[in-house]
Design a protein around this motif. Structure first.
Motif, PDB file in Angstrom:
ATOM      1  N   PRO A  75       0.814  -1.218   0.000  1.00 54.18           N
ATOM      2  CA  PRO A  75       0.000   0.000   0.000  1.00 54.18           C
ATOM      3  C   PRO A  75       0.846   1.267   0.000  1.00 54.18           C
ATOM      4  N   PHE A  76       1.991   1.240   0.696  1.00 53.17           N
ATOM      5  CA  PHE A  76       2.874   2.405   0.685  1.00 53.17           C
ATOM      6  C   PHE A  76       3.418   2.660  -0.718  1.00 53.17           C
ATOM      7  N   GLU A  77       3.874   1.608  -1.396  1.00 52.48           N
ATOM      8  CA  GLU A  77       4.382   1.758  -2.762  1.00 52.48           C
ATOM      9  C   GLU A  77       3.271   2.219  -3.700  1.00 52.48           C
ATOM     10  N   PHE A  78       2.082   1.669  -3.501  1.00 49.61           N
ATOM     11  CA  PHE A  78       0.916   2.042  -4.297  1.00 49.61           C
ATOM     12  C   PHE A  78       0.637   3.534  -4.110  1.00 49.61           C
ATOM     13  N   PHE A  79       0.636   3.988  -2.856  1.00 50.82           N
ATOM     14  CA  PHE A  79       0.410   5.398  -2.539  1.00 50.82           C
ATOM     15  C   PHE A  79       1.468   6.269  -3.203  1.00 50.82           C
ATOM     16  N   GLN A  80       2.734   5.873  -3.107  1.00 47.80           N
ATOM     17  CA  GLN A  80       3.822   6.661  -3.676  1.00 47.80           C
ATOM     18  C   GLN A  80       3.751   6.736  -5.194  1.00 47.80           C
ATOM     19  N   PHE A  81       3.276   5.664  -5.834  1.00 48.22           N
ATOM     20  CA  PHE A  81       3.129   5.693  -7.291  1.00 48.22           C
ATOM     21  C   PHE A  81       2.229   6.856  -7.710  1.00 48.22           C
ATOM     22  N   TRP A  82       1.096   6.993  -7.048  1.00 39.63           N
ATOM     23  CA  TRP A  82       0.163   8.069  -7.400  1.00 39.63           C
ATOM     24  C   TRP A  82       0.709   9.426  -6.973  1.00 39.63           C
ATOM     25  N   MET A  83       1.425   9.475  -5.852  1.00 33.33           N
ATOM     26  CA  MET A  83       2.019  10.740  -5.397  1.00 33.33           C
ATOM     27  C   MET A  83       3.024  11.282  -6.409  1.00 33.33           C
ATOM     28  N   ASN A  84       3.670  10.394  -7.138  1.00 33.11           N
ATOM     29  CA  ASN A  84       4.699  10.800  -8.105  1.00 33.11           C
ATOM     30  C   ASN A  84       4.139  11.147  -9.478  1.00 33.11           C
ATOM     31  N   THR A  85       2.815  11.269  -9.588  1.00 31.42           N
ATOM     32  CA  THR A  85       2.193  11.613 -10.870  1.00 31.42           C
ATOM     33  C   THR A  85       2.654  12.988 -11.345  1.00 31.42           C
ATOM     34  N   ASP A  86       2.951  13.069 -12.624  1.00 32.02           N
ATOM     35  CA  ASP A  86       3.362  14.325 -13.246  1.00 32.02           C
ATOM     36  C   ASP A  86       2.212  15.342 -13.173  1.00 32.02           C
ATOM     37  N   ASP A  87       2.557  16.622 -12.975  1.00 31.19           N
ATOM     38  CA  ASP A  87       1.539  17.676 -12.952  1.00 31.19           C
ATOM     39  C   ASP A  87       0.685  17.663 -14.215  1.00 31.19           C
ATOM     40  N   ARG A  88       1.289  17.267 -15.341  1.00 35.92           N
ATOM     41  CA  ARG A  88       0.560  17.272 -16.613  1.00 35.92           C
ATOM     42  C   ARG A  88      -0.479  16.161 -16.695  1.00 35.92           C
ATOM     43  N   GLU A 108     -11.337  22.514  -8.663  1.00 37.29           N
ATOM     44  CA  GLU A 108     -10.614  23.215  -7.603  1.00 37.29           C
ATOM     45  C   GLU A 108      -9.163  22.746  -7.534  1.00 37.29           C
ATOM     46  N   LEU A 109      -8.955  21.432  -7.635  1.00 40.70           N
ATOM     47  CA  LEU A 109      -7.596  20.896  -7.599  1.00 40.70           C
ATOM     48  C   LEU A 109      -6.804  21.303  -8.835  1.00 40.70           C
ATOM     49  N   GLU A 110      -7.478  21.437  -9.965  1.00 44.66           N
ATOM     50  CA  GLU A 110      -6.793  21.868 -11.187  1.00 44.66           C
ATOM     51  C   GLU A 110      -6.219  23.272 -11.014  1.00 44.66           C
ATOM     52  N   VAL A 111      -6.969  24.141 -10.343  1.00 40.65           N
ATOM     53  CA  VAL A 111      -6.467  25.493 -10.052  1.00 40.65           C
ATOM     54  C   VAL A 111      -5.238  25.404  -9.151  1.00 40.65           C
ATOM     55  N   LYS A 112      -5.276  24.509  -8.155  1.00 39.54           N
ATOM     56  CA  LYS A 112      -4.148  24.355  -7.230  1.00 39.54           C
ATOM     57  C   LYS A 112      -2.887  23.889  -7.972  1.00 39.54           C
ATOM     58  N   VAL A 113      -3.050  23.018  -8.965  1.00 39.40           N
ATOM     59  CA  VAL A 113      -1.903  22.558  -9.750  1.00 39.40           C
ATOM     60  C   VAL A 113      -1.251  23.735 -10.466  1.00 39.40           C
ATOM     61  N   GLN A 114      -2.071  24.655 -10.939  1.00 41.09           N
ATOM     62  CA  GLN A 114      -1.558  25.799 -11.694  1.00 41.09           C
ATOM     63  C   GLN A 114      -0.961  26.870 -10.785  1.00 41.09           C
ATOM     64  N   THR A 115      -1.561  27.072  -9.597  1.00 36.40           N
ATOM     65  CA  THR A 115      -1.135  28.180  -8.731  1.00 36.40           C
ATOM     66  C   THR A 115      -0.197  27.759  -7.610  1.00 36.40           C
ATOM     67  N   GLU A 116      -0.320  26.505  -7.131  1.00 35.24           N
ATOM     68  CA  GLU A 116       0.517  26.031  -6.026  1.00 35.24           C
ATOM     69  C   GLU A 116       1.024  24.615  -6.308  1.00 35.24           C
ATOM     70  N   PRO A 117       1.732  24.449  -7.415  1.00 32.98           N
ATOM     71  CA  PRO A 117       2.156  23.092  -7.783  1.00 32.98           C
ATOM     72  C   PRO A 117       3.087  22.448  -6.759  1.00 32.98           C
ATOM     73  N   HIS A 118       3.835  23.259  -6.021  1.00 29.82           N
ATOM     74  CA  HIS A 118       4.794  22.729  -5.051  1.00 29.82           C
ATOM     75  C   HIS A 118       4.112  22.014  -3.886  1.00 29.82           C
ATOM     76  N   LYS A 119       2.864  22.330  -3.631  1.00 30.10           N
ATOM     77  CA  LYS A 119       2.143  21.680  -2.529  1.00 30.10           C
ATOM     78  C   LYS A 119       1.645  20.280  -2.898  1.00 30.10           C
ATOM     79  N   ARG A 120       1.528  20.012  -4.196  1.00 31.98           N
ATOM     80  CA  ARG A 120       1.135  18.687  -4.718  1.00 31.98           C
ATOM     81  C   ARG A 120      -0.161  18.177  -4.056  1.00 31.98           C
TER      82      ARG A 120
END
Length: 421
Positions: free
Chosen positions: A249-262, A281-293
Motif C-alpha cells: 500500500p505504501f508503494e501504491f500510494f507513492q506511485f500516485w504521489m509521483n504523478t506528473d503535474d501534466r 478546484e484541484l486543477e487550479v491548485k496545480v496551476q497556482t501552487e504546484p509545489h504543494k502537490r
C-alpha cells in the motif's frame, strides 16, 4: 448527470457502437453491463483497473455490473496486444488465479457490504458444457474467416503467426456476450480499446442468433498514456499490482504521489469518484501552487483507500510522514520493511561495534575520516535520532525488533541495515 455525459467529461470513452442508442437506454432504465478479465495471473494491476472503474461508476449510478472472470478463456489467452503465443497454464494454476481475482473484485465492488446490484460469473461454468460439434454448429457457423482476419487483434499477429487456439478467442468472448445477454439481461459490454474487435464480434453474434432488433451495445476505454508518451502504469520496477503483497500500500500510494503535474487532473477524472467541482478546484491548485502537490496527494489517498482500504491508507500516510520528517521511531518492523523496500540495503551482524567502523565496513561511508566528519556535523541519524558522538556503539538494542537499523545521511539519503545472526 447522465452516466454517459459523466464518462465523456472524464475522458473515459474511446468508441461506442451506438452512442445515441446507449444514451437513451441508460436514461430510460437501469441496465446490466459486463466487463471481463482473464485469470492469467494471481493479481490485477492498475492497467486492468481502468475498465472496472467505469463499471463501478455504472454501479454507483444504479446500474447492474456483471463481472466476468474468464476461467475458460484464461486457459487460452487473448492474443490482443501480444506478438507471441501465450504460455498455457495448468488448470490448477488457472483456478488459483480465479480465486485471487475473485477476492479482489469482491473488495472493489463491495460484495462484503451486502451490495445486491452486482454479480460475478465465471465463463468456465457454461463454456465447459459445450462440445466441439455444438461449438462449430451453434457458434462457428456465424463467423466469417475473412471478417475474423480483418480484426486488429488477429491482423496484427499474421506476420508473426497465431495458433488456431488464440485465433478462436474472439468466438469464445462473443459466446460470453451472447450467454450473458440471454441469461443475465446484459445489454452493454465494456473493455479496453484493444477489445473493440471482440466486442463488435459479440454484438454481431447476438444479432445473428437473436435477430437484428436485439439492443446490445459496446463501449471501449481509451488507451491511457502518460504525457511523455509512455504507457500508464509501468515503472522501472515493473507493474503496479492491486495485491498488497506484490505492491505494498505504501508503494501504491507513492506511485500516485509521483504523478506528473501534466497528468494528475486526467487521472483524478479517470480514477476517482470526486465531483467536477472538487477536481476543478484541484486543477487550479496545480496551476497556482504546484509545489504543494495537493492534487497528487488527493489522488494517492483516494486510490489507496479504494483499492486497499482505510487502514492501509493510514499506514501508508504514517510511513510517508516518517520518511519526510526523518522521525522513524514510531514505525513498526513491518512498516519499515514496506517503506524501505527499494532503498539501499546493507547486511550486518548483530555484534556490537563502534559506529564509525560500522558505517565504513558496510559501505555507507567511504572512509573513517568522512564518517567522523559527518557524525560531528550532525549529518548522521540512526533510527530517527542524530548521532553526534564518534564513540557511539551500534548494538542490537538500537534495532527495530532485532531486525533493522535505519541510517539517514543528510535529509534524504536513507539506508536500511538488516541484521543477521
Amino acid at each position: 448527470m447522465n452516466i454517459i455525459d459523466e464518462l465523456e467529461w472524464r475522458g473515459a470513452i474511446n468508441q461506442q457502437t451506438d452512442a445515441e442508442g446507449l444514451r437513451k437506454l441508460v436514461e430510460e432504465e437501469e441496465i446490466s453491463l459486463y466487463c471481463g478479465v482473464d485469470p492469467t495471473g494471481d493479481s490485477m494491476h492498475i492497467g486492468h483497473l481502468i475498465p472496472f472503474m467505469m463499471m463501478k461508476r455504472f454501479q454507483l449510478a444504479g446500474h447492474h455490473p456483471v463481472i466476468l472472470i474468464g476461467g475458460a478463456t484464461g486457459t487460452i489467452g487473448d492474443p490482443s496486444g501480444r506478438q507471441t503465443e501465450r504460455q498455457l497454464q495448468t488448470m490448477e494454476q488457472v483456478q488459483q488465479n480465479v480465486d485471487a481475482l475473485t477476492a479482489q473484485m469482491q473488495k472493489l465492488f463491495g460484495f462484503a457490504a451486502g451490495s445486491n446490484n452486482v454479480k460475478m460469473v465465471n465463463n468456465h461454468d457454461w463454456i465447459h458444457k459445450i462440445n466441439i460439434v455444438e461449438f462449430l454448429r451453434d457458434y462457428g457457423k456465424h463467423f466469417s474467416i475473412n471478417n475474423m482476419l480483418a480484426k486488429d487483434i488477429v491482423s496484427s499477429r499474421l506476420d508473426s503467426g497465431i495458433s488456431f487456439t488464440e485465433f478462436s478467442y474472439q468466438i469464445l468472448q462473443s459466446l460470453d456476450f451472447h450467454h450473458l445477454f440471454k441469461n443475465e439481461g446484459v445489454r452493454l459490454q465494456i473493455g479496453g480499446s484493444d477489445q473493440w474487435g471482440n466486442i463488435t464480434s459479440g454484438i454481431d453474434l447476438i444479432r445473428r442468433k437473436e435477430g437484428p432488433e436485439a439492443k446490445v451495445f459496446g463501449l471501449t476505454i481509451p488507451l491511457l498514456l502518460k504525457s511523455d508518451g509512455t504507457k500508464f502504469g509501468k515503472t522501472a520496477g515493473g507493474a503496479i499490482w492491486l495485491d498488497g503483497k506484490k505492491t505494498t500500500p505504501f508503494e501504491f500510494f507513492q506511485f500516485w504521489m509521483n504523478t506528473d503535474d501534466r497528468d494528475v487532473i486526467r487521472y483524478l477524472k479517470f480514477f476517482t469518484f470526486l465531483t467536477k467541482d472538487r477536481i476543478d478546484e484541484l486543477e487550479v491548485k496545480v496551476q497556482t501552487e504546484p509545489h504543494k502537490r495537493e492534487a497528487q496527494r488527493t489522488l494517492a489517498e483516494e486510490m489507496t483507500k479504494f483499492v486497499h482500504g482505510e487502514q492501509a491508507l493510514k499506514q501508508a500516510l504514517k510511513i510517508t510522514e516518517a520518511l519526510f520528517s526523518g522521525d522513524v521511531r514510531g514505525l513498526t518492523a513491518d512498516e519499515i520493511e514496506d517503506g524501505f523496500k527499494h532503498m539501499p540495503t546493507f547486511l550486518a551482524s548483530k555484534d556490537t561495534k563502534n559506529i564509525v567502523d560500522w558505517l565504513v565496513e558496510l559501505g555507507i561511508e567511504p572512509s573513517k575520516r568522512q564518517a567522523r566528519e559527518d557524525i560531528t556535523n550532525g549529518a548522521i541519524s540512526m533510527n530517527g535520532e542524530k548521532v553526534t558522538d564518534v564513540n557511539e556503539v551500534v548494538s542490537i538494542e538500537n534495532s527495530f525488533d532485532g531486525k533493522f537499523i535505519i541510517i539517514r545521511k543528510g535529509k534524504k539519503n536513507y539506508s536500511l541495515v538488516k541484521l543477521e545472526d
